[in-house]
Design a protein around this motif. Structure first.
Motif, PDB file in Angstrom:
ATOM      1  N   PHE A  78       2.762  -5.120   9.328  1.00 59.61           N
ATOM      2  CA  PHE A  78       2.009  -6.387   9.090  1.00 59.61           C
ATOM      3  C   PHE A  78       0.722  -6.425   9.959  1.00 59.61           C
ATOM      4  O   PHE A  78      -0.396  -7.366   9.406  1.00 59.61           O
ATOM      5  CB  PHE A  78       2.745  -7.567   9.714  1.00 59.61           C
ATOM      6  CG  PHE A  78       4.189  -8.002   8.846  1.00 59.61           C
ATOM      7  CD1 PHE A  78       4.056  -7.437   7.701  1.00 59.61           C
ATOM      8  CD2 PHE A  78       5.096  -8.537   9.399  1.00 59.61           C
ATOM      9  CE1 PHE A  78       5.266  -7.962   6.692  1.00 59.61           C
ATOM     10  CE2 PHE A  78       6.237  -8.845   8.691  1.00 59.61           C
ATOM     11  CZ  PHE A  78       6.529  -8.403   7.477  1.00 59.61           C
ATOM     12  N   THR A  79       0.754  -5.612  10.890  1.00 57.90           N
ATOM     13  CA  THR A  79      -0.764  -5.839  11.801  1.00 57.90           C
ATOM     14  C   THR A  79      -1.782  -5.156  10.977  1.00 57.90           C
ATOM     15  O   THR A  79      -3.039  -5.679  10.996  1.00 57.90           O
ATOM     16  CB  THR A  79      -0.386  -5.054  13.223  1.00 57.90           C
ATOM     17  OG1 THR A  79       0.657  -5.748  13.881  1.00 57.90           O
ATOM     18  CG2 THR A  79      -1.619  -4.957  13.916  1.00 57.90           C
ATOM     19  N   VAL A  80      -1.325  -3.960  10.418  1.00 56.30           N
ATOM     20  CA  VAL A  80      -2.344  -3.387   9.432  1.00 56.30           C
ATOM     21  C   VAL A  80      -2.986  -4.204   8.464  1.00 56.30           C
ATOM     22  O   VAL A  80      -4.228  -4.309   8.064  1.00 56.30           O
ATOM     23  CB  VAL A  80      -1.845  -2.153   8.998  1.00 56.30           C
ATOM     24  CG1 VAL A  80      -2.818  -1.435   8.018  1.00 56.30           C
ATOM     25  CG2 VAL A  80      -1.720  -1.027  10.131  1.00 56.30           C
TER      26      VAL A  80
ATOM     27  N   TYR B 233      -6.801  -5.592   7.594  1.00 62.89           N
ATOM     28  CA  TYR B 233      -7.554  -5.372   6.376  1.00 62.89           C
ATOM     29  C   TYR B 233      -7.934  -6.728   5.753  1.00 62.89           C
ATOM     30  O   TYR B 233      -8.968  -7.080   5.496  1.00 62.89           O
ATOM     31  CB  TYR B 233      -6.778  -4.574   5.517  1.00 62.89           C
ATOM     32  CG  TYR B 233      -6.633  -3.258   5.733  1.00 62.89           C
ATOM     33  CD1 TYR B 233      -7.740  -2.449   5.126  1.00 62.89           C
ATOM     34  CD2 TYR B 233      -5.795  -2.225   6.394  1.00 62.89           C
ATOM     35  CE1 TYR B 233      -7.866  -1.037   5.268  1.00 62.89           C
ATOM     36  CE2 TYR B 233      -6.135  -0.945   6.484  1.00 62.89           C
ATOM     37  CZ  TYR B 233      -6.937  -0.350   5.955  1.00 62.89           C
ATOM     38  OH  TYR B 233      -7.345   1.084   6.114  1.00 62.89           O
ATOM     39  N   VAL B 234      -7.132  -7.663   5.993  1.00 64.33           N
ATOM     40  CA  VAL B 234      -7.419  -8.986   5.344  1.00 64.33           C
ATOM     41  C   VAL B 234      -8.864  -9.549   6.262  1.00 64.33           C
ATOM     42  O   VAL B 234      -9.610  -9.973   5.780  1.00 64.33           O
ATOM     43  CB  VAL B 234      -6.236 -10.123   5.475  1.00 64.33           C
ATOM     44  CG1 VAL B 234      -6.749 -11.647   5.122  1.00 64.33           C
ATOM     45  CG2 VAL B 234      -5.361  -9.613   4.514  1.00 64.33           C
TER      46      VAL B 234
ATOM     47  N   PRO C 214     -11.742  -3.324   6.182  1.00 63.70           N
ATOM     48  CA  PRO C 214     -12.379  -1.942   6.392  1.00 63.70           C
ATOM     49  C   PRO C 214     -12.140  -1.196   5.039  1.00 63.70           C
ATOM     50  O   PRO C 214     -11.323  -1.743   4.180  1.00 63.70           O
ATOM     51  CB  PRO C 214     -11.661  -1.047   7.334  1.00 63.70           C
ATOM     52  CG  PRO C 214     -10.156  -2.114   7.292  1.00 63.70           C
ATOM     53  CD  PRO C 214     -10.521  -3.708   6.940  1.00 63.70           C
ATOM     54  N   GLN C 215     -12.642  -0.050   4.842  1.00 60.39           N
ATOM     55  CA  GLN C 215     -12.507   0.908   3.732  1.00 60.39           C
ATOM     56  C   GLN C 215     -11.033   1.218   3.413  1.00 60.39           C
ATOM     57  O   GLN C 215     -10.679   1.819   4.557  1.00 60.39           O
ATOM     58  CB  GLN C 215     -13.355   1.933   3.947  1.00 60.39           C
ATOM     59  CG  GLN C 215     -13.347   2.907   2.361  1.00 60.39           C
ATOM     60  CD  GLN C 215     -14.319   4.053   2.472  1.00 60.39           C
ATOM     61  OE1 GLN C 215     -15.193   4.331   3.427  1.00 60.39           O
ATOM     62  NE2 GLN C 215     -14.211   4.905   1.216  1.00 60.39           N
TER      63      GLN C 215
ATOM     64  N   LEU D 287      -4.122   5.859   4.027  1.00 57.82           N
ATOM     65  CA  LEU D 287      -3.702   4.511   4.215  1.00 57.82           C
ATOM     66  C   LEU D 287      -2.687   3.973   3.401  1.00 57.82           C
ATOM     67  O   LEU D 287      -1.812   3.439   3.611  1.00 57.82           O
ATOM     68  CB  LEU D 287      -4.683   3.685   4.807  1.00 57.82           C
ATOM     69  CG  LEU D 287      -5.661   4.541   6.021  1.00 57.82           C
ATOM     70  CD1 LEU D 287      -6.640   3.366   6.432  1.00 57.82           C
ATOM     71  CD2 LEU D 287      -4.447   4.394   7.318  1.00 57.82           C
ATOM     72  N   THR D 288      -2.708   4.294   2.044  1.00 52.29           N
ATOM     73  CA  THR D 288      -2.383   3.505   1.053  1.00 52.29           C
ATOM     74  C   THR D 288      -0.886   4.030   0.923  1.00 52.29           C
ATOM     75  O   THR D 288      -0.052   3.437   0.791  1.00 52.29           O
ATOM     76  CB  THR D 288      -2.988   3.688  -0.474  1.00 52.29           C
ATOM     77  OG1 THR D 288      -4.542   2.891  -0.256  1.00 52.29           O
ATOM     78  CG2 THR D 288      -2.246   2.867  -1.264  1.00 52.29           C
TER      79      THR D 288
END
Length: 294
Positions: free
Chosen positions: A248-250, A254-255, A259-260, A265-266
């Motif tokens: 959730f933090t990540v 991103y929202v 960042p790219q 990461l995906t």
């Protein structure tokens, strides 16, 4: 609304509150983490004592009181101290990534008892841990001191995984207010002793008053929720908070920061989400034994 749904909402709220903690502005005069947690545990314990009323010692046998106190320190207080010690060598994101191994510890403990359900949870726990390592960087200090601190962090992870199962067993026969009293006061005393021992106890009034903040209120709500969930959720399911909170933090990062997005990461996020969902939604038959750590 069914009790299962209420528990699910409480669990989701706990994860969201912890995941959004980084958004709440921090006070530059805030106390060191162990002392701040000692005060918060003390507030929770004393507050619950007012609700528990008289007869607490009569409701809890000495053996139950002692077991609950020692187990709670192993689950909360000691890991707080070990994490604080490790932070000089491991970043916060690295600590979050390594704590994603807690579901694996719980699953291994269950599988050790030759229980089919434990082996069933081991695979998704390992998948999720692998996803966390892809998603969150783990930078370690290459030195003897760094190795010792990493060992302390591993000990904290093992403690959390093992004592959460023990805590689930103990809380089944303890009323919620009584549990908060024992857990709160035990950890407040333990953390205060640790602060005195290492000379980090702060007596300056401006820092003591920093405990009165939105962040402290959120911490108290999280504490109350977690103690309640420890008796309402199976340890393996509750341990997924160590997977969902960093996820959730990540997502929030991103929202907000945009960042790219990389393939690593995906894939990491996908594995983390899949492992957590697998553990949370795998059906367990009512007649299946699910706990084996004694």
């Amino acid at each position: 609304m069914h009790r299962k749904q209420i528990v699910g909402i409480g669990f989701l709220l706990l994860c969201l509150l912890r995941a959004t903690a980084w958004i709440i502005p921090s006070n530059p005069d805030s106390l060191p983490a162990p002392e701040q947690q000692a005060i918060l545990y003390g507030i929770a314990g004393i507050g619950a004592l007012l609700f528990a009323g008289r007869g607490l010692s009569d409701r809890l046998r000495a053996s139950t009181w002692t077991s609950l106190s020692v187990t709670s320190v192993g689950l909360f207080g000691l890991p707080i101290v070990l994490i604080g010690w490790a932070q000089g060598s491991v970043t916060e994101t690295g600590i979050s990534a390594l704590f994603a191994a807690v579901p694996t510890v719980v699953a291994i403990g269950m599988a050790t008892g030759a229980e089919e359900v434990g082996r069933r949870f081991l695979t998704p726990a390992l998948v999720a841990f692998g996803g966390a390592l892809l998603l969150l960087p783990v930078n370690l200090l290459e030195s003897l001191q760094g190795d010792l601190r990493l060992a302390g962090l591993v000990l904290a992870i093992l403690l959390v995984g093992i004592t959460s199962v023990r805590m689930f067993r103990l809380l089944q026969s303890v009323a919620y207010p009584d549990a908060v009293v024992v857990i709160g006061l035990s950890n407040a005393i333990f953390l205060t002793i640790c602060c005195i021992a290492n000379g980090s106890l702060v007596w300056r009034w401006n820092q003591l008053t920093s405990i009165i903040s939105i962040a402290s209120l959120v911490d108290l709500i999280e504490m109350a929720l977690l103690i309640w969930l420890l008796r309402e959720m199976l340890p393996i399911r509750l341990s997924t908070r160590y997977l969902l909170i960093p996820l959730f933090t990540v997502i929030e990062g991103y929202v907000i920061l945009r960042p790219q997005i990389t393939a690593r990461l995906t894939v990491g996020a996908a594995l983390l989400a899949a492992g957590a969902a697998w553990i949370l939604f795998t059906r367990i038959e009512e007649n299946e034994p699910v706990l084996s750590l004694h």
